[in-house]
Each structure stands twice: as structure tokens, then as C-alpha cells.
Design a protein around this motif. Sequence first.
Motif, PDB file in Angstrom:
ATOM      1  N   ILE A  65       0.812  -1.215   0.000  1.00  0.00           N
ATOM      2  CA  ILE A  65       0.000   0.000   0.000  1.00  0.00           C
ATOM      3  C   ILE A  65       0.849   1.271   0.000  1.00  0.00           C
ATOM      4  N   LYS A  66       2.097   1.174   0.446  1.00  0.00           N
ATOM      5  CA  LYS A  66       2.916   2.391   0.525  1.00  0.00           C
ATOM      6  C   LYS A  66       3.245   2.973  -0.843  1.00  0.00           C
ATOM      7  N   PHE A  67       3.137   2.146  -1.892  1.00  0.00           N
ATOM      8  CA  PHE A  67       3.457   2.619  -3.239  1.00  0.00           C
ATOM      9  C   PHE A  67       2.260   3.262  -3.932  1.00  0.00           C
ATOM     10  N   PHE A  68       1.060   3.128  -3.355  1.00  0.00           N
ATOM     11  CA  PHE A  68      -0.154   3.565  -4.047  1.00  0.00           C
ATOM     12  C   PHE A  68      -1.072   4.364  -3.113  1.00  0.00           C
ATOM     13  N   PRO A  69      -0.574   5.450  -2.553  1.00  0.00           N
ATOM     14  CA  PRO A  69      -1.388   6.199  -1.584  1.00  0.00           C
ATOM     15  C   PRO A  69      -2.685   6.762  -2.168  1.00  0.00           C
ATOM     16  N   HIS A  70      -2.736   7.000  -3.471  1.00  0.00           N
ATOM     17  CA  HIS A  70      -3.910   7.610  -4.093  1.00  0.00           C
ATOM     18  C   HIS A  70      -4.862   6.588  -4.712  1.00  0.00           C
ATOM     19  N   SER A  71      -4.564   5.302  -4.536  1.00  0.00           N
ATOM     20  CA  SER A  71      -5.411   4.267  -5.133  1.00  0.00           C
ATOM     21  C   SER A  71      -6.139   3.424  -4.082  1.00  0.00           C
ATOM     22  N   LEU A  72      -5.993   3.776  -2.822  1.00  0.00           N
ATOM     23  CA  LEU A  72      -6.491   2.932  -1.742  1.00  0.00           C
ATOM     24  C   LEU A  72      -7.949   3.229  -1.410  1.00  0.00           C
ATOM     25  N   PRO A  73      -8.667   2.223  -0.914  1.00  0.00           N
ATOM     26  CA  PRO A  73     -10.055   2.446  -0.472  1.00  0.00           C
ATOM     27  C   PRO A  73     -10.074   3.265   0.811  1.00  0.00           C
ATOM     28  N   GLU A  74     -11.252   3.787   1.156  1.00  0.00           N
ATOM     29  CA  GLU A  74     -11.369   4.601   2.374  1.00  0.00           C
ATOM     30  C   GLU A  74     -11.017   3.793   3.616  1.00  0.00           C
ATOM     31  N   LYS A  75     -11.485   2.564   3.647  1.00  0.00           N
ATOM     32  CA  LYS A  75     -11.208   1.711   4.795  1.00  0.00           C
ATOM     33  C   LYS A  75     -10.183   0.656   4.383  1.00  0.00           C
ATOM     34  N   ILE A  76      -9.059   0.639   5.073  1.00  0.00           N
ATOM     35  CA  ILE A  76      -7.989  -0.313   4.755  1.00  0.00           C
ATOM     36  C   ILE A  76      -8.001  -1.433   5.790  1.00  0.00           C
ATOM     37  N   SER A  77      -8.257  -2.646   5.338  1.00  0.00           N
ATOM     38  CA  SER A  77      -8.343  -3.790   6.250  1.00  0.00           C
ATOM     39  C   SER A  77      -6.950  -4.169   6.749  1.00  0.00           C
ATOM     40  N   ASP A  78      -6.931  -4.944   7.823  1.00  0.00           N
ATOM     41  CA  ASP A  78      -5.645  -5.412   8.356  1.00  0.00           C
ATOM     42  C   ASP A  78      -4.913  -6.277   7.335  1.00  0.00           C
ATOM     43  N   ASN A  79      -5.652  -7.114   6.609  1.00  0.00           N
ATOM     44  CA  ASN A  79      -5.006  -7.967   5.603  1.00  0.00           C
ATOM     45  C   ASN A  79      -4.373  -7.134   4.496  1.00  0.00           C
ATOM     46  N   LEU A  80      -5.056  -6.075   4.093  1.00  0.00           N
ATOM     47  CA  LEU A  80      -4.485  -5.202   3.071  1.00  0.00           C
ATOM     48  C   LEU A  80      -3.250  -4.490   3.612  1.00  0.00           C
ATOM     49  N   LYS A  81      -3.312  -4.042   4.862  1.00  0.00           N
ATOM     50  CA  LYS A  81      -2.153  -3.394   5.474  1.00  0.00           C
ATOM     51  C   LYS A  81      -0.937  -4.317   5.488  1.00  0.00           C
ATOM     52  N   ASN A  82      -1.181  -5.608   5.662  1.00  0.00           N
ATOM     53  CA  ASN A  82      -0.090  -6.570   5.809  1.00  0.00           C
ATOM     54  C   ASN A  82       0.390  -7.165   4.485  1.00  0.00           C
ATOM     55  N   LEU A  83      -0.241  -6.773   3.392  1.00  0.00           N
ATOM     56  CA  LEU A  83       0.141  -7.311   2.073  1.00  0.00           C
ATOM     57  C   LEU A  83       1.527  -6.806   1.684  1.00  0.00           C
ATOM     58  N   GLN A  84       2.430  -7.739   1.372  1.00  0.00           N
ATOM     59  CA  GLN A  84       3.804  -7.396   1.019  1.00  0.00           C
ATOM     60  C   GLN A  84       4.097  -7.804  -0.434  1.00  0.00           C
ATOM     61  N   ILE A  85       5.187  -7.263  -0.962  1.00  0.00           N
ATOM     62  CA  ILE A  85       5.586  -7.605  -2.329  1.00  0.00           C
ATOM     63  C   ILE A  85       5.757  -9.115  -2.490  1.00  0.00           C
ATOM     64  N   LYS A  86       6.302  -9.778  -1.494  1.00  0.00           N
ATOM     65  CA  LYS A  86       6.529 -11.224  -1.604  1.00  0.00           C
ATOM     66  C   LYS A  86       5.219 -11.986  -1.766  1.00  0.00           C
ATOM     67  N   HIS A  87       4.106 -11.443  -1.258  1.00  0.00           N
ATOM     68  CA  HIS A  87       2.816 -12.107  -1.432  1.00  0.00           C
ATOM     69  C   HIS A  87       2.316 -11.969  -2.870  1.00  0.00           C
ATOM     70  N   LEU A  88       2.617 -10.836  -3.494  1.00  0.00           N
ATOM     71  CA  LEU A  88       2.320 -10.693  -4.920  1.00  0.00           C
ATOM     72  C   LEU A  88       3.143 -11.689  -5.731  1.00  0.00           C
ATOM     73  N   LEU A  89       4.399 -11.845  -5.364  1.00  0.00           N
ATOM     74  CA  LEU A  89       5.303 -12.739  -6.097  1.00  0.00           C
ATOM     75  C   LEU A  89       4.864 -14.196  -6.007  1.00  0.00           C
ATOM     76  N   THR A  90       4.292 -14.587  -4.872  1.00  0.00           N
ATOM     77  CA  THR A  90       3.990 -16.006  -4.624  1.00  0.00           C
ATOM     78  C   THR A  90       2.509 -16.345  -4.795  1.00  0.00           C
ATOM     79  N   MET A  91       1.737 -15.443  -5.374  1.00  0.00           N
ATOM     80  CA  MET A  91       0.300 -15.686  -5.601  1.00  0.00           C
ATOM     81  C   MET A  91      -0.435 -16.007  -4.299  1.00  0.00           C
ATOM     82  N   SER A  92      -0.051 -15.324  -3.238  1.00  0.00           N
ATOM     83  CA  SER A  92      -0.689 -15.571  -1.945  1.00  0.00           C
ATOM     84  C   SER A  92      -1.238 -14.274  -1.364  1.00  0.00           C
TER      85      SER A  92
END
Length: 541
Positions: free
Chosen positions: A143-170
Motif C-alpha cells: 500500500i505504501k506505493f499507491f497512496p492515491h489508489s487505496l479504499p477509504e477503509k484499509i483492512s488489516d489484511n491489506l495493510k499486511n500485504l507485502q511484495i513477496k505475497h504478490l510474487l507467490t500468488m498468496s
Amino acid sequence: MKIFSLITRKPCIIIKITFDNKPNRPTKITNLMKSIYQFVLLLFVSFQVFGQENATDFQYSSPTKEKVDAKGILSFLDKVEASEHELHSLMILRRGKVIAEGWWEPYGTKLKHTMYSVSKTYTATAIGLAVNEGLISVEDKVIKFFPHSLPEKISDNLKNLQIKHLLTMSVGHAKDYTFSIVKTEDWASSFFAVPIVNQPGEQFVYNTIATYMLSAIVQKVSGQTLLEYLQPRLFKPLGIEEVDWEMSPQGINTGGYGLRVKTEDMAKLGQLFLQNGNWNGQQILPESWIKEARSLKILQNPEASKEDKANSDWLQGYGYQMWRSRHESYRADGAFGQYILILPKQEAVIVITSETSNLQALLSEVWNHILPAFDSEGNISDDLALQNRLENLSHKPTIGVENRLMEGLLDEKSIAIENNGRRIEYYFDFQGNNLEINSIEDQKSQNISSGKEVWVAGMTERKQPYLVSQAKNALNGLAPYKVFSSYHWEDFQTLVIEIKYIESPHTETIKFYFDGKKVNIETSSLANRGKSKVFQGILIE
């Protein structure tokens, strides 16, 4: 006079021997011919054809010299050519040398090919380069790379999403939302709007839009598109040229698909991984990144039975945008059978481009026929047989019935179709053994030239079949498309046009069923997952 020619994609050898016609010399000539034959075979095995002046081109060798039995490759060719799989190219490298390569005409060495999800491995490679340059870490929160694309309410799971999770389809999505997201104007905002129902890192869900987010991150931190970023860091050092990559409406390369490169370019990426990131003495990618990317990060189905896992290359685990495969191998993998198979144990790379609906079956043929050929004794006669076979690969046009009567009746006639308020017209112009079809839709004219039971090369603005054709900007800027097309009569009322879009995996088939003035038109391709579209029209006198 006898002429022996050994032809490869590189320079060839021609040996010319001339005999006089004096009588009483059959035995001597026979013995001499045997000696010459043995010499030519020996020369073939020992002769290494080096690439062009570009130092990144591969060296060439023979299967026997690299301890590979050519019969296994021949058996593979026999099997796939008798199957549902339509191969377009094959390259096999061992210890960095090409031991077999072939293109099925009308496909060829200089043509690019749509990679579909093989694109993902190139995208992950860009992430590895960015990590090495200190631009990002795989632990960075997305989320730190996209401050202007985020929803109003950011869930804990979204907060914890890391680049490695994008890489590993998780990521944590319940399913892959790619096909709905790419229809929107802002793919990043649409990605963040999807609920992350599972904790990131816990569950594998194949997720092409996650790879798009990797591309967007590279662009955020480098100020360049993914393609621009890779040019000096990967493509230029490896001698990969004339690359193109589709973009989203925001001008971001699609990342998870949309890359087009040549077969040899695929082999170069595979060989780079096999060599732990080193290319001609230059460390292109850190060895540590290669080890991370290829290693097991997450299982597709932890509950899979031993039997299912033993028979599936989709249950061996996933790394960084790469699939683990059976037989201690791993791969880049694209829809309809685009493969870069990396076999560290065999020191080999196998590259395939194709159009098939049964990806596992095609991979299984590799394991059943090519894999056992490694470290097996071959012979130079089989090497020559394989070389000859590879030089004569082709997809023959379909042969139909003779139907000059209908061709005369249809010549310079049109078919009109009304479809959801839109009018489409097809105009037929038979010219001997050629057929020119002009279609008019939305006031746009598109031409297809077809040969009667032969392939005819051409260009067309007609959009090629495509798995992600509904995406915003899909295929923008790629037309006109290179095609080979042929026509035949299936019976006396059915005209069939086959169009091979030869820089993609796909063939489009158009059938015209004539019944008096009534005409049914059916279009089909594997890109539409086997579903046909049927339209009704009338013949205009």
C-alpha cells in the motif's frame, strides 16, 4: 555427382564429390561412398556452429556429443504430431548449447510469440533487479506505493500485504479477479477494492492482476515502464531485441501477460536461470535471487494426495512467479502451452511455444520422451535423422473437396449479418486459387487473403483471438497482425477459412454454411475456450 548438405539455422557445410563414369568401378565407388558417409557423420558430430557476431547467441552441438539420445526427441515429435497439441517451436539446450531446434511452418525463427503468463517470470526478474539496486525489498508493504489508489477503509489484511505475497500468488483473494479488473479504467484502484479475505501468505490463488501490481511497483520506484527498466538490465545484455509488451490504460505494462518475444529469447532467460544469473561472465541477476525465485514458497494444494501430486506439474509448489515441476525442475508457464522448462539436474533448458488446451498432457510428453533421452547413448545416424526432421516441420493446410461451382456462384457476392444492431458484411473475391475476403464492420474494412489448401502470408487489421480480449487497451498498437491463411471446402455447402496469427498461439477458424440465400457463420478458436460464435446472414446478389 553427390552433394551432402548439413543445414542448420547457422552456416552450413556442403561437401561436393564428383566421379567419372568409367566402368568396372562399382566396388571402389561403394567403398569410397561409405568412407565419405562416415566422414560426414563424424564431421557433423564434431562441428560446432557458433552464433552470429553477437556474443550472446548460443553455440550449437549435437545430441550425441552432449550425451542425449536423439531417438527420445524423435519419439516426442512423433507423439505430439499425432496428438491434439499444435507445436509452433521447440528448442532444447544442454550445457548452454543448442542440440535441437525447430519451427513448424509457417512459424519461424524471427517471429515473436505471445507469452501469456511466461510474462510473469520476466516481471519477477525486474523485481529481483530492483531489489538488488536497493529500490525495494520483498518485505515492503504494497500500500505504501499507491497512496492515491487505496479504499477509504484499509483492512488489516491489506495493510499486511507485502511484495513477496504478490510474487507467490498468496495475496489472500478468494479467487482471481483479473478478468473483471482489467475491464476497468484504473486497475490498481480496482485491485485494492477487492476484499482480501485470507491472511496474505497463507493460501495460493493464481492471480494475474497481482503480477500487474509488481509491474506498477517497478514503474513507481524507477520512473520507467517495466519494459524500459528491463531493456538495459536484462534484454540488452542477453541480446533480446524487438520486444513489445501491452499496457494498461494508465500506461503501465500488464506484467502478468502481454509480452511478446522470440523462442530464442525464451531460451536465453531459461539459460540465465540455469547459470544462476551469470551470462558471459557478467552477473546479470544475483545468484541469491535466482535461488529464491526458483525455490518452493507455497503449495498450490497442501491437501493433495500423493497420487495426484505424482501426476501433476501444477501441484509441485510455486516460487517467485515460477512453477515448480516434477523431476526436480521448474518453469515459466503460459496459457495454451508456452514453456521455459529448466532442468538443473540435466543441465538443460527446453522451450516450447504452442497452442494446446491440455497443458499437462503436453508436459507429460516431455517427461515421457525427452527426459529419458538425457545421459543416454545415442548415435550419429539418429542425430542426422533428427536434424532432417527438425528442418521439415510444418502444419499442413486442410485439404477439402473441389467446389468450383460454388466458388463461381459466390464470386463478387456479399453476405450481410445483423448482430445486436450492428451490420457486418463479407465480400468474396475468388481469384484462381486465392480467395480475398473483405469484411466491413463499424465502417472499418478488413482484408484476409487465403490460398486454396495452401498458406498465404498476409497482414490484417482483424483482431486476433485473445484470452484477455476484454481488457482495456487489449492488443492496442499491435495491428496489423501477421497471418497465414488458407481455405478449403469441407463439403459442397461449407467453406472453411483458417487464419493463423503467427505471432500469437492462436488459429481462428471461420465456417460459412450455405443454404440457398441463408448463411450461418461460425467463428471459433481455443482463445474462446472452445466456444463458437454463430451468426446468421443472407447472401446478397
